[in-house]
Scaffold this motif. Structure first.
Motif, mmCIF file in Angstrom:
data_model
loop_
_atom_site.group_PDB
_atom_site.id
_atom_site.type_symbol
_atom_site.label_atom_id
_atom_site.label_comp_id
_atom_site.label_asym_id
_atom_site.label_seq_id
_atom_site.Cartn_x
_atom_site.Cartn_y
_atom_site.Cartn_z
ATOM 1 N N ASN A 239 0.735 -1.123 0.069
ATOM 2 C CA ASN A 239 -0.034 -0.019 -0.091
ATOM 3 C C ASN A 239 0.746 1.390 0.120
ATOM 4 N N GLY A 240 1.994 1.090 -0.300
ATOM 5 C CA GLY A 240 3.045 2.404 -0.324
ATOM 6 C C GLY A 240 2.533 3.487 -1.011
ATOM 7 N N ALA A 241 1.899 3.100 -2.196
ATOM 8 C CA ALA A 241 1.579 4.376 -3.026
ATOM 9 C C ALA A 241 0.432 5.084 -2.560
ATOM 10 N N PHE A 242 -0.120 4.564 -1.706
ATOM 11 C CA PHE A 242 -1.389 5.110 -1.111
ATOM 12 C C PHE A 242 -1.181 5.966 0.164
ATOM 13 N N ALA A 243 0.131 6.008 0.811
ATOM 14 C CA ALA A 243 0.393 6.341 2.048
ATOM 15 C C ALA A 243 -0.073 7.665 2.388
ATOM 16 N N SER A 244 -0.126 8.595 1.478
ATOM 17 C CA SER A 244 -0.104 9.892 1.625
ATOM 18 C C SER A 244 -1.600 10.221 1.426
ATOM 19 N N LEU A 245 -2.518 9.043 1.051
ATOM 20 C CA LEU A 245 -3.909 9.400 0.885
ATOM 21 C C LEU A 245 -4.728 9.051 1.798
ATOM 22 N N VAL A 246 -4.529 7.800 2.377
ATOM 23 C CA VAL A 246 -5.156 7.153 3.292
ATOM 24 C C VAL A 246 -4.233 6.683 4.517
ATOM 25 N N GLU A 247 -4.776 6.412 5.941
ATOM 26 C CA GLU A 247 -4.055 6.150 6.952
ATOM 27 C C GLU A 247 -3.667 4.497 7.069
ATOM 28 N N LEU A 248 -2.551 4.274 7.096
ATOM 29 C CA LEU A 248 -2.222 2.991 7.254
ATOM 30 C C LEU A 248 -1.991 2.638 8.928
ATOM 31 N N ASP A 249 -1.860 1.254 9.175
ATOM 32 C CA ASP A 249 -1.575 0.826 10.505
ATOM 33 C C ASP A 249 -0.181 0.722 10.537
ATOM 34 N N GLY A 250 0.614 0.313 11.681
ATOM 35 C CA GLY A 250 1.762 0.156 11.977
ATOM 36 C C GLY A 250 2.635 -0.852 10.736
#
Length: 302
Positions: A239-250
């Protein structure tokens, strides 16, 4: 501009496409590697309700055909960037821009590696992450599977029908797979369990010729001569490409509940890429339908 952009052409993404097209929405599915997702690596699917048994490839082909027949558009391109725009969302893939009013992330997960020296170099030269894809290349030979979950035991069972001997290497003292898989494995005389061991080295120059194993209790090492190693130690999200768009967990999974809604309005997450306790074919399909219905509802309100 599409009504829905769906990233990922596995069970979750294709199910979402089916539901969205049936709701009359325009849909584009972007897939970075191969349509069908992880299930294509399963030789036999026996836990899909209402179906006794079907190969993973047949299941995926049927779902893909259904979505295409309903009018889904599809591109075999990997999404490398995503951003919010005034009219919705823009994705960059294969040097092109794709725009949609809403977005469903169904990126699944990728195979986790052992992080051993020369693992990348020997990938395709004896080291593999898909028994169904590469098992036939090692028919009649001795092979090994690393892992102790359902995927590892399924791989070992599949390979036992092709290979002379299958060593099943697991770092714990008992397997984590479903009891039915363990019983099936125990019934195959040519599967040799090697518990409390982990692979710590790869042998061979141009191709794999053996493994170094380390006992997790004593630290003692041993050599195991095999012509191939199938790694089945789980997956990790992509999901790295979407890290600035949505919140990711640890761990890198998209934070989204059973309603599949993410921290970004208009973006939904479905399947193995989102935070959840159970990642199965049935839950991927369920997520796909929930995400699609939620996205369609979102579109009808804006």
């Amino acid at each position: 501009m599409y009504d829905l952009l769906i990233v990922g052409g596995g069970t979750a993404g294709l199910t979402a496409a089916v539901y969205a097209r049936r709701a009359g929405k325009s849909v584009l599915v972007l897939e970075g590697s191969a349509f069908g997702g992880q299930i294509t690596a399963s030789p036999l699917v026996e836990n899909w309700p209402g179906t006794k048994a079907v190969s993973g490839i047949s299941f995926a082909d049927g779902l893909m055909e259904q979505a295409l027949d309903l009018g889904m558009d599809a591109e075999l391109e990997r999404v490398t960037a995503a951003q919010r725009t005034e009219g919705g969302f823009s994705l960059t893939a294969g040097g092109r821009e794709f725009e949609g009013r809403t977005l469903i992330l169904a990126t699944g997960a990728k195979h986790r590696k052992l992080d051993l020296p020369r693992e990348e170099e020997l990938s395709g030269q004896g080291v593999s992450y898909c028994a169904v894809c590469d098992g036939a290349f090692f028919a009649g030979q001795d092979t090994a599977v690393a892992g102790g979950g359902d995927a590892a035991l399924q791989s070992a069972l599949f390979l036992s029908g092709l290979c002379r001997r299958v060593y099943l290497i697991h770092r714990r003292d008992q397997f984590r797979a479903e009891p039915s898989h363990v019983r099936a494995m125990e019934g195959r005389a040519n599967i040799v369990p090697l518990l409390s061991r982990r692979v710590t080295g790869l042998r061979g120059e141009e191709a794999l010729t053996g493994l170094e194993l380390t006992d997790t209790a004593t630290g003692k090492t041993e050599e195991l001569a095999v012509s191939s190693l199938f790694v089945a130690v789980g997956q990790e999200p992509d999901n790295g490409a979407f890290a600035s768009l949505v919140e990711l967990d640890g761990a890198g999974y998209v934070k989204a509940g059973e309603d599949c809604r993410t921290s970004c309005p208009g973006v939904f997450a479905a399947g193995d890429c989102r935070t959840k306790t159970l990642r199965q074919l049935t839950t991927a399909a369920a997520d796909g339908s929930v995400a699609a219905v939620a996205a369609c509802g979102w579109l009808d309100q804006i």
